[in-house]
Write a protein that holds these residues in place. Sequence first.
Motif, PDB file in Angstrom:
ATOM      1  N   PRO A  51      -3.710  33.798  30.420  1.00  0.00           N
ATOM      2  CA  PRO A  51      -2.684  32.878  29.901  1.00  0.00           C
ATOM      3  C   PRO A  51      -3.227  32.075  28.721  1.00  0.00           C
ATOM      4  N   SER A  52      -2.343  31.720  27.812  1.00  0.00           N
ATOM      5  CA  SER A  52      -2.748  30.937  26.645  1.00  0.00           C
ATOM      6  C   SER A  52      -3.339  29.604  27.066  1.00  0.00           C
ATOM      7  N   GLY A  53      -4.527  29.308  26.560  1.00  0.00           N
ATOM      8  CA  GLY A  53      -5.178  28.045  26.845  1.00  0.00           C
ATOM      9  C   GLY A  53      -5.824  27.946  28.211  1.00  0.00           C
ATOM     10  N   LYS A  54      -5.856  29.056  28.975  1.00  0.00           N
ATOM     11  CA  LYS A  54      -6.438  29.045  30.311  1.00  0.00           C
ATOM     12  C   LYS A  54      -7.435  30.208  30.438  1.00  0.00           C
ATOM     13  N   PRO A  55      -8.675  30.000  30.003  1.00  0.00           N
ATOM     14  CA  PRO A  55      -9.648  31.105  30.018  1.00  0.00           C
ATOM     15  C   PRO A  55     -10.044  31.513  31.425  1.00  0.00           C
ATOM     16  N   VAL A  56     -10.534  32.749  31.541  1.00  0.00           N
ATOM     17  CA  VAL A  56     -11.096  33.241  32.781  1.00  0.00           C
ATOM     18  C   VAL A  56     -12.611  33.215  32.638  1.00  0.00           C
ATOM     19  N   LEU A  57     -13.306  32.740  33.671  1.00  0.00           N
ATOM     20  CA  LEU A  57     -14.763  32.628  33.629  1.00  0.00           C
ATOM     21  C   LEU A  57     -15.362  33.789  34.413  1.00  0.00           C
ATOM     22  N   LEU A  58     -16.132  34.624  33.721  1.00  0.00           N
ATOM     23  CA  LEU A  58     -16.744  35.798  34.325  1.00  0.00           C
ATOM     24  C   LEU A  58     -18.232  35.572  34.568  1.00  0.00           C
ATOM     25  N   ALA A  93     -10.757  31.846  38.078  1.00  0.00           N
ATOM     26  CA  ALA A  93      -9.537  32.429  37.519  1.00  0.00           C
ATOM     27  C   ALA A  93      -8.701  31.333  36.862  1.00  0.00           C
ATOM     28  N   PRO A  94      -7.873  31.683  35.874  1.00  0.00           N
ATOM     29  CA  PRO A  94      -6.981  30.688  35.285  1.00  0.00           C
ATOM     30  C   PRO A  94      -6.065  30.099  36.352  1.00  0.00           C
ATOM     31  N   GLN A  95      -5.764  28.818  36.223  1.00  0.00           N
ATOM     32  CA  GLN A  95      -4.899  28.169  37.199  1.00  0.00           C
ATOM     33  C   GLN A  95      -3.556  28.878  37.274  1.00  0.00           C
ATOM     34  N   GLY A  96      -3.137  29.205  38.495  1.00  0.00           N
ATOM     35  CA  GLY A  96      -1.866  29.882  38.686  1.00  0.00           C
ATOM     36  C   GLY A  96      -1.930  31.387  38.554  1.00  0.00           C
ATOM     37  N   SER A  97      -3.131  31.930  38.318  1.00  0.00           N
ATOM     38  CA  SER A  97      -3.292  33.374  38.157  1.00  0.00           C
ATOM     39  C   SER A  97      -4.343  33.897  39.127  1.00  0.00           C
ATOM     40  N   GLY A  98      -4.248  35.181  39.419  1.00  0.00           N
ATOM     41  CA  GLY A  98      -5.279  35.878  40.173  1.00  0.00           C
ATOM     42  C   GLY A  98      -5.829  36.990  39.302  1.00  0.00           C
ATOM     43  N   CYS A  99      -7.130  37.258  39.387  1.00  0.00           N
ATOM     44  CA  CYS A  99      -7.766  38.261  38.529  1.00  0.00           C
ATOM     45  C   CYS A  99      -8.551  39.251  39.374  1.00  0.00           C
ATOM     46  N   VAL A 100      -8.491  40.513  38.985  1.00  0.00           N
ATOM     47  CA  VAL A 100      -9.193  41.587  39.676  1.00  0.00           C
ATOM     48  C   VAL A 100     -10.136  42.266  38.703  1.00  0.00           C
ATOM     49  N   VAL A 101     -11.347  42.613  39.189  1.00  0.00           N
ATOM     50  CA  VAL A 101     -12.333  43.327  38.373  1.00  0.00           C
ATOM     51  C   VAL A 101     -12.408  44.770  38.858  1.00  0.00           C
ATOM     52  N   ARG A 102     -12.231  45.704  37.933  1.00  0.00           N
ATOM     53  CA  ARG A 102     -12.427  47.115  38.229  1.00  0.00           C
ATOM     54  C   ARG A 102     -13.692  47.588  37.521  1.00  0.00           C
ATOM     55  N   ASN A 103     -14.421  48.500  38.139  1.00  0.00           N
ATOM     56  CA  ASN A 103     -15.658  49.068  37.575  1.00  0.00           C
ATOM     57  C   ASN A 103     -16.670  47.972  37.269  1.00  0.00           C
ATOM     58  N   GLY A 104     -16.723  46.961  38.142  1.00  0.00           N
ATOM     59  CA  GLY A 104     -17.560  45.803  37.865  1.00  0.00           C
ATOM     60  C   GLY A 104     -19.002  45.925  38.307  1.00  0.00           C
ATOM     61  N   SER A 105     -19.360  46.948  39.071  1.00  0.00           N
ATOM     62  CA  SER A 105     -20.729  47.064  39.551  1.00  0.00           C
ATOM     63  C   SER A 105     -21.304  48.420  39.190  1.00  0.00           C
ATOM     64  N   VAL A 116     -16.028  47.874  32.202  1.00  0.00           N
ATOM     65  CA  VAL A 116     -15.563  46.834  33.122  1.00  0.00           C
ATOM     66  C   VAL A 116     -14.151  46.405  32.703  1.00  0.00           C
ATOM     67  N   ALA A 117     -13.240  46.355  33.641  1.00  0.00           N
ATOM     68  CA  ALA A 117     -11.853  45.993  33.325  1.00  0.00           C
ATOM     69  C   ALA A 117     -11.417  44.829  34.221  1.00  0.00           C
ATOM     70  N   VAL A 118     -10.981  43.748  33.591  1.00  0.00           N
ATOM     71  CA  VAL A 118     -10.517  42.559  34.309  1.00  0.00           C
ATOM     72  C   VAL A 118      -9.044  42.366  33.995  1.00  0.00           C
ATOM     73  N   ARG A 119      -8.218  42.240  35.039  1.00  0.00           N
ATOM     74  CA  ARG A 119      -6.791  42.013  34.814  1.00  0.00           C
ATOM     75  C   ARG A 119      -6.346  40.804  35.602  1.00  0.00           C
ATOM     76  N   CYS A 120      -5.637  39.897  34.927  1.00  0.00           N
ATOM     77  CA  CYS A 120      -5.118  38.685  35.560  1.00  0.00           C
ATOM     78  C   CYS A 120      -3.591  38.721  35.541  1.00  0.00           C
ATOM     79  N   VAL A 121      -2.980  38.256  36.617  1.00  0.00           N
ATOM     80  CA  VAL A 121      -1.517  38.185  36.684  1.00  0.00           C
ATOM     81  C   VAL A 121      -1.120  36.885  37.370  1.00  0.00           C
ATOM     82  N   PRO A 122       0.054  36.347  37.043  1.00  0.00           N
ATOM     83  CA  PRO A 122       0.535  35.140  37.732  1.00  0.00           C
ATOM     84  C   PRO A 122       0.684  35.400  39.226  1.00  0.00           C
ATOM     85  N   LEU A 123       0.325  34.415  40.014  1.00  0.00           N
ATOM     86  CA  LEU A 123       0.314  34.610  41.460  1.00  0.00           C
ATOM     87  C   LEU A 123       1.697  34.598  42.089  1.00  0.00           C
TER      88      LEU A 123
END
Length: 273
Positions: A51-58, A93-105, A116-123
Motif C-alpha cells: 500500500p502507498s506509504g505503508k512499507p513492508v519490512l523484510l 506487514a503493512p497495517q491492514g495487510s497480510g503478506c506471504v513469501v514464496r521461494n523464501g528459503s 523470492v516473491a512477496v505478495r501483500c493483500v488487504p486483510l
Amino acid sequence: MYWTQRVTPLKALKALMASATLMGLAACGGGGGDDPVATPYALGGTVSGVPSGKPVLLSSGSGEDLAVAADGSFTFTKPLADGAKYLVSVKTAPQGSGCVVRNGSGTVAGAAVNTVAVRCVPLATLSDGAWEQDRCQPPASGSSGSGGVRDLWNLSTNATSGQVTVGVGTVTYGNAQCDGVGVAATGALSRTFWFQPERIEAGAGLAAFWGKRQTFPGGLLNPAVFTPVVLVRKANNLCLLEDTAVPSAFPNAASLDTAVSAAIAGGQCYTPR
C-alpha cells in the motif's frame, strides 16, 4: 674511484627465484595464509501489493532487515557467499495487510538469488489475483511426473455486480514436497466457479463473506447449482466453508473462528501466490 660488484650466475638465479616467490605471495593476498575472498551473490526478488506509504519490512534470515516501500524488485544490501543459507520472511506487514513469501528459503548455489516473491493483500477483502492452497497433493492419476501439486484460485471481481469469478487450476512442483518454485496453470481453467456475496461481516480477527457458490456440473450447458458458502479471510488466509445447514451453521463472524482455524491447520485454505 668507482666500484663495481660482480654478480655470479648463481646469485642472479637465487635473486630471480626470491622475486618470483614474493610476486606469488602478493597474488594470493600476502603470506599470511588467507584464502582467496569468495565471490558474493545478491539476495532479492519481487514485492507486490504494497500500500502507498505503508512499507513492508523484510528479513533476510542472516541479520539484515530491508524496508520495501513500493511494488517491484528488491535486493538486500549484504551479499551472501556461495553455499550460504537464506530464509526471507516478513518481519512487519503493512497495517491492514497480510503478506506471504514464496521461494523464501534455500542455499546460494553459485549465482544471485532473485526468485523470492512477496505478495501483500488487504486483510478484509476478497482480493483479486492468484491464491495458492497450502496443502501439497500428489499429481492426479494418469498425469506425467512425480512432483506435488497445489490447487490454484484466480479471483476476479465484477465491479458492478460484485460477483467473484474463481478460476480453479493447479500449481505443479518438481518434487513431492512442493518445495521451490511451482509452475501455475495458464489459459482457461476448467474448474471455474462463481461466488455472489450477499452479506459481509468483520469481527473476531476475521472478515466473512456469506453468499452462494454457482457451479455447472458437467459443463456450462447444464443447469447451474447454487450452494450456500462462506468465504473467510483470517490473517493472510482465504478459506471456503460450506454453509448448507438450516438455519446457518455460522450466523455471525465469531461463530466461524473454530472452523476456520481447523481449515487453516489442515492446509485447506489459500494464501496469496
